[in-house]
Design a protein around this motif. Structure first.
Motif, PDB file in Angstrom:
ATOM      1  N   MET A 173       9.010  31.582  20.496  1.00 12.08           N
ATOM      2  CA  MET A 173       9.717  32.559  21.312  1.00 12.08           C
ATOM      3  C   MET A 173       8.759  33.240  22.295  1.00 12.08           C
ATOM      4  O   MET A 173       9.093  33.457  23.464  1.00 12.08           O
ATOM      5  CB  MET A 173      10.372  33.605  20.406  1.00 12.08           C
ATOM      6  CG  MET A 173      11.495  34.376  21.050  1.00 12.08           C
ATOM      7  SD  MET A 173      12.954  33.326  21.228  1.00 12.08           S
ATOM      8  CE  MET A 173      13.946  34.371  22.318  1.00 12.08           C
ATOM      9  N   SER A 183      17.820  31.207  26.000  1.00 15.44           N
ATOM     10  CA  SER A 183      19.154  31.542  25.494  1.00 15.44           C
ATOM     11  C   SER A 183      19.478  30.740  24.243  1.00 15.44           C
ATOM     12  O   SER A 183      20.014  31.276  23.259  1.00 15.44           O
ATOM     13  CB  SER A 183      20.203  31.274  26.588  1.00 15.44           C
ATOM     14  OG  SER A 183      19.955  32.060  27.725  1.00 15.44           O
ATOM     15  N   GLU A 225      17.274  29.416  22.218  1.00 14.98           N
ATOM     16  CA  GLU A 225      16.350  29.778  21.145  1.00 14.98           C
ATOM     17  C   GLU A 225      16.793  31.021  20.390  1.00 14.98           C
ATOM     18  O   GLU A 225      16.557  31.137  19.184  1.00 14.98           O
ATOM     19  CB  GLU A 225      14.942  29.989  21.714  1.00 14.98           C
ATOM     20  CG  GLU A 225      14.234  28.700  22.065  1.00 14.98           C
ATOM     21  CD  GLU A 225      12.861  28.927  22.662  1.00 14.98           C
ATOM     22  OE1 GLU A 225      12.052  27.983  22.638  1.00 14.98           O
ATOM     23  OE2 GLU A 225      12.590  30.042  23.151  1.00 14.98           O
ATOM     24  N   LEU A 226      17.443  31.941  21.074  1.00 16.81           N
ATOM     25  CA  LEU A 226      17.939  33.133  20.379  1.00 16.81           C
ATOM     26  C   LEU A 226      18.880  32.749  19.246  1.00 16.81           C
ATOM     27  O   LEU A 226      18.813  33.303  18.140  1.00 16.81           O
ATOM     28  CB  LEU A 226      18.657  34.056  21.359  1.00 16.81           C
ATOM     29  CG  LEU A 226      17.790  34.999  22.184  1.00 16.81           C
ATOM     30  CD1 LEU A 226      18.630  35.704  23.238  1.00 16.81           C
ATOM     31  CD2 LEU A 226      17.105  36.021  21.279  1.00 16.81           C
ATOM     32  N   TRP A 259      16.930  32.567  15.610  1.00 15.54           N
ATOM     33  CA  TRP A 259      17.248  33.882  15.017  1.00 15.54           C
ATOM     34  C   TRP A 259      18.751  34.005  14.764  1.00 15.54           C
ATOM     35  O   TRP A 259      19.414  34.915  15.280  1.00 15.54           O
ATOM     36  CB  TRP A 259      16.763  35.004  15.945  1.00 15.54           C
ATOM     37  CG  TRP A 259      15.383  34.765  16.460  1.00 15.54           C
ATOM     38  CD1 TRP A 259      15.013  34.307  17.680  1.00 15.54           C
ATOM     39  CD2 TRP A 259      14.161  34.923  15.721  1.00 15.54           C
ATOM     40  NE1 TRP A 259      13.651  34.175  17.758  1.00 15.54           N
ATOM     41  CE2 TRP A 259      13.097  34.549  16.574  1.00 15.54           C
ATOM     42  CE3 TRP A 259      13.859  35.365  14.419  1.00 15.54           C
ATOM     43  CZ2 TRP A 259      11.767  34.594  16.174  1.00 15.54           C
ATOM     44  CZ3 TRP A 259      12.550  35.402  14.012  1.00 15.54           C
ATOM     45  CH2 TRP A 259      11.513  35.024  14.883  1.00 15.54           C
ATOM     46  N   MET A 297      21.615  37.021  15.778  1.00 16.57           N
ATOM     47  CA  MET A 297      22.703  36.792  16.725  1.00 16.57           C
ATOM     48  C   MET A 297      24.071  36.921  16.058  1.00 16.57           C
ATOM     49  O   MET A 297      25.045  37.312  16.711  1.00 16.57           O
ATOM     50  CB  MET A 297      22.559  35.414  17.370  1.00 16.57           C
ATOM     51  CG  MET A 297      21.362  35.293  18.291  1.00 16.57           C
ATOM     52  SD  MET A 297      21.363  36.529  19.620  1.00 16.57           S
ATOM     53  CE  MET A 297      22.810  36.044  20.553  1.00 16.57           C
ATOM     54  N   ASN A 328      17.198  43.341  26.210  1.00 16.09           N
ATOM     55  CA  ASN A 328      15.966  43.556  25.465  1.00 16.09           C
ATOM     56  C   ASN A 328      15.798  45.021  25.095  1.00 16.09           C
ATOM     57  O   ASN A 328      15.336  45.360  23.998  1.00 16.09           O
ATOM     58  CB  ASN A 328      14.769  43.089  26.281  1.00 16.09           C
ATOM     59  CG  ASN A 328      13.448  43.336  25.573  1.00 16.09           C
ATOM     60  OD1 ASN A 328      12.827  44.376  25.771  1.00 16.09           O
ATOM     61  ND2 ASN A 328      13.039  42.398  24.734  1.00 16.09           N
ATOM     62  N   GLU A 353       7.101  43.770  22.939  1.00 18.23           N
ATOM     63  CA  GLU A 353       7.626  42.953  21.845  1.00 18.23           C
ATOM     64  C   GLU A 353       6.846  43.122  20.545  1.00 18.23           C
ATOM     65  O   GLU A 353       7.431  43.312  19.476  1.00 18.23           O
ATOM     66  CB  GLU A 353       7.642  41.483  22.267  1.00 18.23           C
ATOM     67  CG  GLU A 353       8.519  41.211  23.474  1.00 18.23           C
ATOM     68  CD  GLU A 353       9.958  41.622  23.235  1.00 18.23           C
ATOM     69  OE1 GLU A 353      10.630  41.007  22.383  1.00 18.23           O
ATOM     70  OE2 GLU A 353      10.408  42.579  23.890  1.00 18.23           O
ATOM     71  N   THR A 392      12.390  41.407  11.697  1.00 18.64           N
ATOM     72  CA  THR A 392      12.261  40.081  12.296  1.00 18.64           C
ATOM     73  C   THR A 392      12.262  38.994  11.222  1.00 18.64           C
ATOM     74  O   THR A 392      12.872  37.936  11.401  1.00 18.64           O
ATOM     75  CB  THR A 392      10.962  40.003  13.125  1.00 18.64           C
ATOM     76  OG1 THR A 392      10.905  41.110  14.016  1.00 18.64           O
ATOM     77  CG2 THR A 392      10.905  38.716  13.922  1.00 18.64           C
TER      78      THR A 392
END
Length: 445
Positions: free
Chosen positions: A11, A73, A75-76, A80, A84, A146, A376, A390
């Protein structure tokens, strides 16, 4: 490297790659529009040639940014899924609106690139302005998403469930304004100094001086204004972070002990085991003032943060120091350039001035990357600040490390391709735009 670290690394790589093209895609169309406007008003075809050259650069970065942004997009959702699952319905609106802005940008760019001598002159110019405005809107909308991760709102959290979602409140969260202003100015600074530096290098080499001088001056003015405004937005952001994310501010400043009249730390090597900072320059009370507007106000230190909720101090602190150092350096160049425009115009062709801009070519983008490291990594261990860690959001799918290796290879390949295309574009400038003043280029160029 375990799958969790591989997912975070993938990421980070994707974001670090994409953000460069996002910054250029947001800002460079405005350079193009300004140059185009100058051609329409003055009839000087050197500005027309600059506009056409820049439009090709915009096209290259648009294509690369579109690819890398699409990957992010996906990868989100793939890396994760737990995040999402809960967060998607809450903060999905800015992403959907960003998609709309992207389509408008793509259509406007198509009109612009193929509209020479086909549209009304001012309508053609307007399509270039739309490219810039829609690209800027895309960037702000993504930053709003974000910002929501840093300041989650627009929902109720009851018995482990996220209910009563309010997408509008989520999009306009407490962090979006400060982050958006800071990011837009950062993108302007980075892009402006890079573009001005490239043209300054060409002037120093004596190639197409008239062309590159006009291009340099447009980019340099953008660089000067944005670099002076950036520290003001940084102060706004720091005060906001001090209220919402005291752990992030403490990590940024390697501020281990909660105290009044907190000192601002410049440089230094933080030691998380002993909770001390070695070799640092300390300015008493300055952190209290910068964070709260009062030299005597208490600033929360890491000692008030549970150890399992503290971000990695060293990487956040070093990244913050790099960002600030480069920001100050570019601000000083900006002040000097504006002074020269005001009082010493005969210095505009001085080689030492051009060399300063050449040296500053990478500075803005290094500062942007460092700033995103602060944003981040400084939020860790939270993916949704205060609500979801996370580690709890990562996919259970094994083998992420191989995905990381593949994506690393893809991004390295894309980087090489983009550099080759840009190098060819710069060489083409010499062949295509080495024309006498007021001589326009053929349409097929």
């Amino acid at each position: 490297m375990d799958d969790f670290l591989a997912a975070r690394s993938q990421m980070a790589l994707s974001l670090g790659f994409h953000i460069i093209f996002a910054c250029i895609g947001m800002i460079m169309p405005f350079f193009m529009a300004v140059s185009h406007y100058k051609w329409l008003k003055t009839g000087d075809t050197t500005y027309q040639n600059v506009t056409r050259a820049w439009s090709r650069g915009v096209a290259i970065f648009f294509a690369t940014g579109a690819v890398s942004g699409t990957v992010l997009s996906f990868e989100l959702g793939l890396l994760w899924p737990e995040f999402m699952k809960h967060a998607g319905p809450i903060f999905g609106m800015p992403f959907s609106l960003e998609g709309t802005a992207f389509f408008i940008e793509a259509i406007a760019l198509g009109f612009y690139l193929y509209g020479w001598n086909r549209f009304n002159r001012w309508f053609h110019w307007f399509t270039g302005v739309v490219v810039g405005l829609s690209g800027l809107a895309s960037g702000i909308l993504v930053v709003a998403a974000n910002a929501w991760m840093n300041s989650p709102t627009g929902f109720e959290y009851v018995n482990g469930q996220y209910i009563n979602a309010d997408p509008i409140a989520a999009m306009f969260n407490d962090a979006w304004l400060s982050q958006s202003i800071h990011m837009v100015l950062a993108a302007t600074v980075a892009t402006s100094f890079a573009v001005a530096g490239v043209h300054a290098l060409m002037i120093l080499k004596g190639k197409n001086t008239q062309f590159h001088t006009k291009a340099f001056r447009i980019a340099a003015v953008f660089a000067a204004v944005s670099a002076i405004l950036q520290p003001l937005s940084g102060d706004f952001s720091a005060k906001d972070v001090a209220k919402r994310q005291p752990a992030k501010l403490a990590a940024m400043e390697a501020h281990f002990k909660t105290e009044e009249k907190a000192a601002l730390i410049i440089g230094g090597v933080p030691d998380e085991k002993t909770e001390t900072v070695k070799y640092a320059l300390k300015i008493p009370g300055a952190l209290s003032f910068l964070a709260h507007g009062d030299f005597n106000t208490e600033v929360t230190g890491l000692d008030k943060i549970p150890k399992d909720e503290r971000p990695p101090v060293a990487i956040v602190h070093y990244s913050f120091q790099v960002m600030v150092m480069l920001g100050v350096a570019m601000m000083l160049i900006a002040l000097l350039y504006l002074f020269i425009l005001w009082r010493k115009k005969n210095w505009l062709q001085k080689r030492w001035l051009l060399k300063m801009f050449v040296l500053a070519i990478p500075a803005g983008f290094i500062a942007v990357e460092a700033g995103w490291m602060v944003t981040e990594v400084g939020r860790q261990p939270w993916i949704m600040y205060g609500f979801m860690r996370t580690a709890d959001a990562v996919t259970p799918m094994p083998g992420i490390i191989y995905s990381f290796y593949i994506f690393t290879a893809v991004y390295l390949s894309l980087s090489i391709i983009v550099m080759i295309l840009l190098y060819r574009q710069v060489k083409m400038v010499g062949a295509l735009y080495d024309t006498p003043a007021n001589q326009s280029l053929p349409d097929n160029h």
